[in-house]
Scaffold this motif. Structure first.
Motif, short mmCIF file in Angstrom:
data_model
loop_
_atom_site.label_atom_id
_atom_site.label_comp_id
_atom_site.label_asym_id
_atom_site.label_seq_id
_atom_site.Cartn_x
_atom_site.Cartn_y
_atom_site.Cartn_z
N MET A 15 0.80 -1.15 -0.33
CA MET A 15 -0.25 0.04 -0.35
C MET A 15 1.15 1.12 -0.01
O MET A 15 0.40 2.01 -0.64
CB MET A 15 -0.63 0.21 1.14
N LEU A 16 1.64 1.58 0.88
CA LEU A 16 2.94 2.11 0.42
C LEU A 16 3.71 2.27 -0.26
O LEU A 16 3.50 3.92 -0.67
CB LEU A 16 3.32 2.12 2.36
N LYS A 17 3.65 1.44 -1.16
CA LYS A 17 4.71 1.62 -2.32
C LYS A 17 3.77 2.41 -3.64
O LYS A 17 4.26 3.13 -4.18
CB LYS A 17 4.81 0.64 -2.87
N ILE A 18 2.68 2.11 -3.77
CA ILE A 18 1.25 2.38 -4.18
C ILE A 18 1.49 3.73 -4.29
O ILE A 18 0.94 5.19 -4.82
CB ILE A 18 0.42 1.32 -4.09
N LEU A 19 1.10 4.37 -2.79
CA LEU A 19 0.97 5.75 -2.39
C LEU A 19 2.50 6.70 -2.82
O LEU A 19 2.09 7.61 -3.82
CB LEU A 19 1.17 6.04 -1.38
N ILE A 20 3.58 5.57 -2.55
CA ILE A 20 4.85 6.83 -2.98
C ILE A 20 5.26 6.66 -4.94
O ILE A 20 5.44 7.57 -5.22
CB ILE A 20 6.05 5.85 -3.18
N ALA A 21 4.06 5.60 -5.63
CA ALA A 21 4.60 5.82 -7.37
C ALA A 21 3.57 7.10 -7.80
O ALA A 21 3.87 7.58 -8.63
CB ALA A 21 4.28 4.72 -7.58
N LEU A 22 2.01 7.19 -6.53
CA LEU A 22 1.60 8.51 -7.14
C LEU A 22 1.79 9.01 -6.51
O LEU A 22 1.17 9.84 -7.68
CB LEU A 22 0.24 8.11 -6.19
N LEU A 23 2.82 9.70 -5.77
CA LEU A 23 2.65 11.16 -5.71
C LEU A 23 4.32 11.65 -6.49
O LEU A 23 4.11 12.21 -7.10
CB LEU A 23 3.69 10.97 -3.83
N LEU A 24 5.21 10.52 -7.32
CA LEU A 24 5.58 10.44 -8.34
C LEU A 24 5.07 10.86 -8.87
O LEU A 24 5.63 11.48 -9.64
CB LEU A 24 6.91 9.25 -8.33
N ALA A 25 4.38 10.03 -9.92
CA ALA A 25 3.79 9.82 -11.16
C ALA A 25 2.79 11.74 -10.73
O ALA A 25 2.56 12.21 -11.88
CB ALA A 25 2.44 9.20 -11.20
N GLY A 26 2.11 12.27 -9.55
CA GLY A 26 2.10 13.28 -9.40
C GLY A 26 2.65 14.71 -10.20
O GLY A 26 2.40 15.43 -10.33
N ILE A 27 3.78 14.01 -8.73
CA ILE A 27 5.34 15.29 -9.39
C ILE A 27 5.66 15.89 -10.98
O ILE A 27 5.84 16.77 -11.28
CB ILE A 27 6.47 14.82 -8.64
N VAL A 28 5.94 14.65 -11.50
CA VAL A 28 6.04 14.13 -13.08
C VAL A 28 5.29 15.27 -13.31
O VAL A 28 5.15 15.89 -14.70
CB VAL A 28 6.27 12.86 -13.40
N ILE A 29 3.61 14.62 -13.25
CA ILE A 29 2.72 15.52 -13.96
C ILE A 29 2.38 17.23 -14.40
O ILE A 29 2.27 17.44 -15.08
CB ILE A 29 1.25 14.42 -13.67
N SER A 30 3.15 17.11 -12.41
CA SER A 30 2.63 18.89 -12.62
C SER A 30 3.48 19.44 -13.00
O SER A 30 3.62 20.64 -13.59
CB SER A 30 2.84 18.69 -10.69
N LEU A 31 5.44 18.72 -12.93
CA LEU A 31 6.48 19.32 -14.06
C LEU A 31 5.99 19.52 -15.26
O LEU A 31 6.38 20.79 -16.23
CB LEU A 31 7.27 17.82 -13.59
N VAL A 32 5.22 18.66 -16.06
CA VAL A 32 4.75 18.57 -17.38
C VAL A 32 3.97 19.70 -17.73
O VAL A 32 4.37 20.78 -18.16
CB VAL A 32 4.33 16.77 -17.97
N ALA A 33 2.58 19.90 -16.60
CA ALA A 33 1.93 20.89 -16.64
C ALA A 33 2.85 22.52 -16.22
O ALA A 33 2.11 23.21 -17.73
CB ALA A 33 1.02 20.44 -15.57
N GLY A 34 3.79 22.01 -16.01
CA GLY A 34 4.37 23.96 -15.15
C GLY A 34 4.39 23.94 -16.78
O GLY A 34 5.20 25.48 -17.01
N PHE A 35 5.70 23.30 -17.73
CA PHE A 35 6.36 23.16 -18.64
C PHE A 35 5.44 24.11 -19.76
O PHE A 35 5.16 25.08 -20.40
CB PHE A 35 7.48 22.04 -19.01
N ILE A 36 4.18 22.88 -19.57
CA ILE A 36 3.51 23.50 -20.89
C ILE A 36 2.93 24.77 -20.95
O ILE A 36 2.83 25.96 -21.84
CB ILE A 36 2.00 22.24 -20.81
N PHE A 37 2.68 25.18 -19.25
CA PHE A 37 1.76 26.39 -19.21
C PHE A 37 3.23 27.34 -19.29
O PHE A 37 2.43 28.50 -19.39
CB PHE A 37 1.42 26.54 -17.37
N PHE A 38 3.94 27.33 -18.98
CA PHE A 38 4.88 27.86 -19.43
C PHE A 38 5.19 28.34 -20.89
O PHE A 38 5.22 29.76 -21.30
CB PHE A 38 6.69 28.00 -18.75
N TYR A 39 5.17 27.01 -21.49
CA TYR A 39 5.07 27.16 -22.83
C TYR A 39 4.14 28.17 -23.31
O TYR A 39 4.36 28.86 -24.40
CB TYR A 39 5.67 26.75 -23.71
N LYS A 40 3.27 28.04 -23.02
CA LYS A 40 1.64 28.32 -23.85
C LYS A 40 1.30 30.07 -23.71
O LYS A 40 0.89 30.86 -24.33
CB LYS A 40 0.69 27.98 -23.66
#
Length: 69
Positions: free
Chosen positions: A1-26
């Motif tokens: 359960m803990l490893k799944i939560l860590i994986a979801l948090l890492l995925a959220g960080i990557v998604i936020s990073l990509v979203a920030g790049f897209i917002f900055f570019y647009k």
């Protein structure tokens, strides 16, 4: 359960990073969406550190390496 939560948090960080790049570019720096993406990323990183610390303290995670049992 803990490893799944860590994986979801890492995925959220990557998604936020990509979203920030897209917002900055647009938006070319004319909007606050980049700052909101940064705030989201920092918040998720803090939560991730707390979850990892909790896992280490409770013994659900350990610091051993696979080649050195």
């Amino acid at each position: 359960m803990l490893k799944i939560l860590i994986a979801l948090l890492l995925a959220g960080i990557v998604i936020s990073l990509v979203a920030g790049f897209i917002f900055f570019y647009k938006d070319q720096g004319r909007s606050r969406r980049v700052m909101y993406a940064l705030g989201t990323r920092v918040t998720l990183a803090i939560i991730l550190m707390i979850v990892v610390f909790y896992g280490l303290v409770t013994g659900q995670m350990n610091l051993s390496t696979p080649w050195n049992p």
